[in-house]
Design an enzyme around this catalytic site. Structure first.
Site, PDB file in Angstrom:
ATOM      1  N   VAL A 181       3.661 -35.053  25.241  1.00 20.54           N
ATOM      2  CA  VAL A 181       4.047 -34.071  24.221  1.00 20.54           C
ATOM      3  C   VAL A 181       4.514 -32.758  24.851  1.00 20.54           C
ATOM      4  CG1 VAL A 181       2.587 -35.046  22.418  1.00 20.54           C
ATOM      5  CG2 VAL A 181       1.667 -33.255  23.919  1.00 20.54           C
ATOM      6  N   VAL A 197       4.351 -28.907  30.957  1.00 23.83           N
ATOM      7  CA  VAL A 197       5.423 -27.896  30.968  1.00 23.83           C
ATOM      8  C   VAL A 197       5.004 -26.680  30.154  1.00 23.83           C
ATOM      9  CG1 VAL A 197       7.845 -27.447  30.447  1.00 23.83           C
ATOM     10  CG2 VAL A 197       7.169 -29.674  31.312  1.00 23.83           C
ATOM     11  N   LYS A 240      -6.554 -28.775  36.716  1.00 22.05           N
ATOM     12  CA  LYS A 240      -6.392 -30.076  36.070  1.00 22.05           C
ATOM     13  C   LYS A 240      -7.734 -30.785  36.145  1.00 22.05           C
ATOM     14  CE  LYS A 240      -3.990 -33.544  34.283  1.00 22.05           C
ATOM     15  NZ  LYS A 240      -3.277 -33.472  33.003  1.00 22.05           N
ATOM     16  N   ALA A 244      -6.377 -34.184  29.960  1.00 18.12           N
ATOM     17  CA  ALA A 244      -5.602 -35.414  30.147  1.00 18.12           C
ATOM     18  C   ALA A 244      -5.416 -36.046  28.784  1.00 18.12           C
ATOM     19  CB  ALA A 244      -6.339 -36.361  31.086  1.00 18.12           C
TER      20      ALA A 244
END
EC number: 6.3.3.3
Length: 242
Positions: free
Chosen positions: A13, A17, A37, A111
């Site tokens: 989705v 970015v 992350k 994630a």
């Protein structure tokens, strides 16, 4: 807001970015930024992951990940199949809190969606946000089907008493269809939170210097940008495009 948790309504989705755009806008505003992350899946040890992609696009951020698993699966499943230790919400929270002592802003990227499992106990990104008492930014798709997944995500956050900072459309098409144009008004209604930006489709393919220059224009002032939701909504309602 020393820590911001970023989740998506699903995979692909535009979450990474969007994370890069938030980082770039914060850097442009003079803030120091770290990107964490929680669990990287589907990437070989020698390949750059999502945190490294954020750094490539956004610039001088501290980039890190807690675990990396080879198969492109939910972190808990990927860890189990690889015979590796899972990431637990407390691990993520501890790492984010340490980064927050050294940076003005820490972006914790999940994630997939909010409830994707990190471990066998069902720990997930919502648990991380609760432990950190951090707001959550939801990245949603533009078109048909996004209202349901966005509302479900928002409801889960409310049930857990976690602040939903807002929604960003992760990839706004060059020629939006009727559903996408209507969703500009409907996404805030179903989420109960403001629309805080819209990234143009293909934003991640820009040269890093160009990305950093224009990224603040995709995000609202709450995210260190200059994007105007009302102007965007009016323009798209007329079908004039971005």
């Amino acid at each position: 807001m020393p820590v911001l948790v970023i989740t998506g309504t699903g995979t692909e989705v535009g979450k990474t970015v969007t994370t890069a755009a938030v980082a770039a806008a914060a850097l442009a505003a003079g803030r120091t930024v770290a990107v964490l992350k929680a669990a990287q899946t589907g990437v070989r040890p020698d390949e750059p992951g999502d945190a490294q992609e954020v750094a490539r696009l956004a610039g001088a951020v501290t980039a890190g990940e807690l675990a990396r698993y080879p198969e492109p699966l939910a972190p808990n499943t990927a860890a189990r199949r690889a015979g590796m230790a899972p990431v637990r919400p407390q691990d993520v929270a501890d790492a984010a809190q340490k980064l927050a002592t050294e940076h003005d802003l820490v972006l914790v990227e999940g994630a997939g969606g909010l409830l994707v499992r990190f471990d066998e106990a069902g720990g997930n990104l919502a648990d991380v946000a609760r432990l950190l008492r951090a707001p959550v930014l939801v990245v949603a798709s533009a078109g048909l089907g996004t209202l349901n997944t966005t509302e479900l995500t928002a409801r889960e956050l409310r049930l857990r008493e976690i602040e939903l900072l807002g929604v960003v459309i992760g990839s706004w098409p060059d020629s939006p269809d009727l559903a996408s144009r209507c969703n500009v008004a409907d996404l805030p209604a179903v989420s109960g939170a403001p629309l805080l930006g819209a990234l143009p489709a293909g934003a991640g393919s820009l040269a890093p210097a160009d990305f950093r220059r224009v990224a603040p224009g995709w995000l609202a002032p709450r995210l260190d940008g200059s994007w105007d939701a009302e102007a965007f909504r009016a323009r798209e309602a007329d079908g004039d495009g971005v």
